[in-house]
Scaffold this motif. Structure first.
Motif, PDB file in Angstrom:
ATOM      1  N   ASN A 137      -1.328   8.740  -9.906  1.00  0.00           N
ATOM      2  CA  ASN A 137      -2.762   8.649  -9.331  1.00  0.00           C
ATOM      3  C   ASN A 137      -2.875   8.057  -7.961  1.00  0.00           C
ATOM      4  O   ASN A 137      -3.893   8.043  -7.194  1.00  0.00           O
ATOM      5  CB  ASN A 137      -3.879   7.992 -10.013  1.00  0.00           C
ATOM      6  CG  ASN A 137      -4.119   8.864 -11.466  1.00  0.00           C
ATOM      7  OD1 ASN A 137      -3.816  10.049 -11.584  1.00  0.00           O
ATOM      8  ND2 ASN A 137      -4.441   8.141 -12.532  1.00  0.00           N
ATOM      9  N   ARG A 138      -1.812   7.528  -7.445  1.00  0.00           N
ATOM     10  CA  ARG A 138      -1.493   6.637  -6.266  1.00  0.00           C
ATOM     11  C   ARG A 138      -2.503   5.683  -6.225  1.00  0.00           C
ATOM     12  O   ARG A 138      -3.201   5.198  -5.149  1.00  0.00           O
ATOM     13  CB  ARG A 138      -1.598   7.632  -4.938  1.00  0.00           C
ATOM     14  CG  ARG A 138      -0.640   8.700  -5.092  1.00  0.00           C
ATOM     15  CD  ARG A 138       0.819   8.083  -4.896  1.00  0.00           C
ATOM     16  NE  ARG A 138       1.828   9.055  -4.818  1.00  0.00           N
ATOM     17  CZ  ARG A 138       2.768   9.504  -5.706  1.00  0.00           C
ATOM     18  NH1 ARG A 138       2.579   9.198  -6.810  1.00  0.00           N
ATOM     19  NH2 ARG A 138       3.682  10.409  -5.543  1.00  0.00           N
ATOM     20  N   GLU A 139      -2.938   4.972  -7.254  1.00  0.00           N
ATOM     21  CA  GLU A 139      -3.799   3.566  -7.323  1.00  0.00           C
ATOM     22  C   GLU A 139      -2.916   2.297  -7.169  1.00  0.00           C
ATOM     23  O   GLU A 139      -2.939   1.827  -8.101  1.00  0.00           O
ATOM     24  CB  GLU A 139      -4.641   3.883  -8.430  1.00  0.00           C
ATOM     25  CG  GLU A 139      -5.552   5.257  -8.698  1.00  0.00           C
ATOM     26  CD  GLU A 139      -6.499   5.242  -9.828  1.00  0.00           C
ATOM     27  OE1 GLU A 139      -7.334   5.927  -9.748  1.00  0.00           O
ATOM     28  OE2 GLU A 139      -5.725   4.769 -10.850  1.00  0.00           O
ATOM     29  N   PHE A 140      -2.380   2.324  -6.141  1.00  0.00           N
ATOM     30  CA  PHE A 140      -1.560   1.064  -6.167  1.00  0.00           C
ATOM     31  C   PHE A 140      -2.260  -0.287  -6.123  1.00  0.00           C
ATOM     32  O   PHE A 140      -1.513  -1.534  -6.499  1.00  0.00           O
ATOM     33  CB  PHE A 140      -0.735   1.148  -4.758  1.00  0.00           C
ATOM     34  CG  PHE A 140       0.101   2.420  -4.475  1.00  0.00           C
ATOM     35  CD1 PHE A 140       0.548   3.145  -5.404  1.00  0.00           C
ATOM     36  CD2 PHE A 140       0.214   2.969  -3.049  1.00  0.00           C
ATOM     37  CE1 PHE A 140       1.271   4.330  -5.269  1.00  0.00           C
ATOM     38  CE2 PHE A 140       0.699   4.191  -2.934  1.00  0.00           C
ATOM     39  CZ  PHE A 140       1.470   4.729  -3.979  1.00  0.00           C
ATOM     40  N   ASP A 141      -3.577  -0.249  -5.790  1.00  0.00           N
ATOM     41  CA  ASP A 141      -4.321  -1.619  -5.921  1.00  0.00           C
ATOM     42  C   ASP A 141      -4.602  -2.054  -7.246  1.00  0.00           C
ATOM     43  O   ASP A 141      -4.949  -3.058  -7.613  1.00  0.00           O
ATOM     44  CB  ASP A 141      -5.538  -1.400  -5.215  1.00  0.00           C
ATOM     45  CG  ASP A 141      -6.244  -0.263  -5.745  1.00  0.00           C
ATOM     46  OD1 ASP A 141      -5.645   0.647  -6.289  1.00  0.00           O
ATOM     47  OD2 ASP A 141      -7.595  -0.460  -5.808  1.00  0.00           O
TER      48      ASP A 141
END
Length: 441
Positions: free
Chosen positions: A45-49
């Protein structure tokens, strides 16, 4: 700093002790990590945080997360160029003959003109080869020069093997290393000892299964069996001479299910810890009838077989990665018995792959070769290779197979479908091998 996810990653799920994990492998830099499922979802989901700092560090260190300003196509070109132009180690394969004492149905050299099998390396040609190698060494000052004896069956021309080896050893000393690809049938104790004494102590020998399978596939020209004699020669090489031996197994539908029998047999003869295994599928050959037979069979995943062999304690070569095609490699040379240069042992005898001749070049002159040829994956107008996760595993594919199956050495030979099919087995086998060999992942 802002980060993005790399293009050059393949992954696969892994169940371990009830945990749902994911294997991540960077194909460009060959790094491997294992992540929990929730981290995998965050990456998708490209939710690196949402990823903790410990796993962020693993992802950055393994080049899975890279700075946004990085141009990965340029990175891939740089890696490709280092592999293609590195002259630290020079690889030279010398065919002592096109002739062979076996009649294996899948041999890659079937399909050449009949008269070519009568060609044997002569002393005159060997002298020219030696002068060329010495000049090559002066030009590039390589760390190692690796000489491989190949064929046909190289041991049908022992005189030239001994002559070349002795001359190279006396001039280049420890800089020169030797290996041999052979069917192993003629490597009787007296010959094997002499070969090892002059520094030829690495051998790749094919055993295609237990005796009843091998002796159907790898027969003498007169149809006679070969298994027992090869095994005896392998045992002597390993146990008496401490030579390094890789046993190759060419896998297809006929012998894949019999691999366990072969492994049990090798264990019973105390060879498990003395050899390496190379388990690889049979590739289409230049003989049209044979090529169609091979292509008609359902592709096999050798990775599952590799995993089984690893769990039994065997050491294996990695055969998932095609690596850089020798056609693009400046440091790779193949010389046939007449002194013709080729780029790959799979393409010897094919005029399309001939890149020069040692016989019409002055012995004291370095022979320049057009080593690179066309590099199809660099042409964005015809391919999306540069953004393919598998690019660093194939670099556009085998030029010989492109010629055989596409009709041109400059065509793409894309194996993405096969890579996709084998990725789960390959990554699991890689993890098992690393853990089995006490390497952390």
């Amino acid at each position: 700093m802002e980060y993005k996810f790399t293009n050059y990653c393949i992954n696969s799920p892994l169940s371990f002790d009830g945990d749902e994990l994911w294997i991540y492998y960077n194909t460009l830099y060959r790094s491997l990590i294992i992540l929990p499922k929730d981290i995998h979802i965050s990456l998708i989901n490209r939710e690196f945080d949402r990823i903790d700092q410990q796993n962020i560090k693993k992802l950055i260190d393994g080049f899975f997360l890279i700075p946004k300003f990085v141009d990965e196509r340029k990175s891939a070109i740089e890696v490709f160029a280092r592999q293609a132009y590195d002259m630290t180690v020079i690889d030279i394969s010398i065919l002592t003959t096109y002739d062979c004492n076996f009649n294996c149905w899948y041999c890659n050299q079937k399909g050449l003109k009949n008269e070519i099998y009568n060609l044997y390396l002569s002393t005159e040609t060997s002298k020219r080869i030696l002068q060329w190698i010495f000049n090559l060494d002066k030009k590039y000052v390589a760390k190692d020069i690796v000489i491989g004896f190949f064929g046909g069956e190289p041991t049908l021309n022992f005189d030239q093997i001994f002559y070349l080896s002795e001359q190279l050893k006396s001039k280049l000393h420890n800089k020169v290393k030797f290996w041999m690809t052979t069917n192993g049938f003629l490597l009787e104790p007296v010959i094997s000892r002499k070969l090892c004494d002059i520094g030829i102590n690495y051998f790749q020998i094919t055993i295609d299964g237990p005796q009843h399978i091998h002796d159907r596939r790898r027969v003498q020209k007169n149809g006679g069996p070969t298994f027992n004699k090869i095994l005896s020669n392998v045992e002597y090489l390993c146990k008496e001479l401490n030579a390094s031996v890789t046993v190759s197994v060419n896998i297809d539908q006929e012998n894949a299910e019999h691999l366990s029998e072969l492994l049990e047999f090798l264990e019973s003869h105390s060879l498990k810890d003395l050899i390496k295994l190379n388990i690889a599928g049979i590739i289409p050959t230049r003989n049209e009838k044979t090529r169609e037979k091979i292509k008609s069979e359902k592709p096999l995943s050798n990775c599952d077989l590799i995993t089984k062999a690893t769990l039994r304690g065997f050491q294996l070569l990695d055969v998932f990665d095609d690596g850089l095609c020798p056609y693009h490699s400046k440091h790779t040379f193949v010389i046939d018995p007449t002194g013709n240069f080729f780029k790959c042992v799979a393409s010897v005898g094919d005029p399309k792959f001939k890149s020069g001749s040692i016989m019409n070049t002055p012995a004291d002159k370095f022979l320049y070769m057009n080593h690179a040829g066309n590099i199809p994956w660099l042409d964005n107008s015809i391919t999306n290779c540069s953004v393919c996760s598998y690019l660093p595993l194939c670099w556009g594919g085998c030029r010989n197979q492109a010629n055989l199956q596409q009709g041109s050495v400059d065509s793409l030979y894309c194996k993405k479908d096969l890579f996709l099919q084998n990725t789960p087995d390959y990554l699991r086998s890689l993890v098992i091998r690393k853990r089995f060999n006490n390497k952390t992942v």
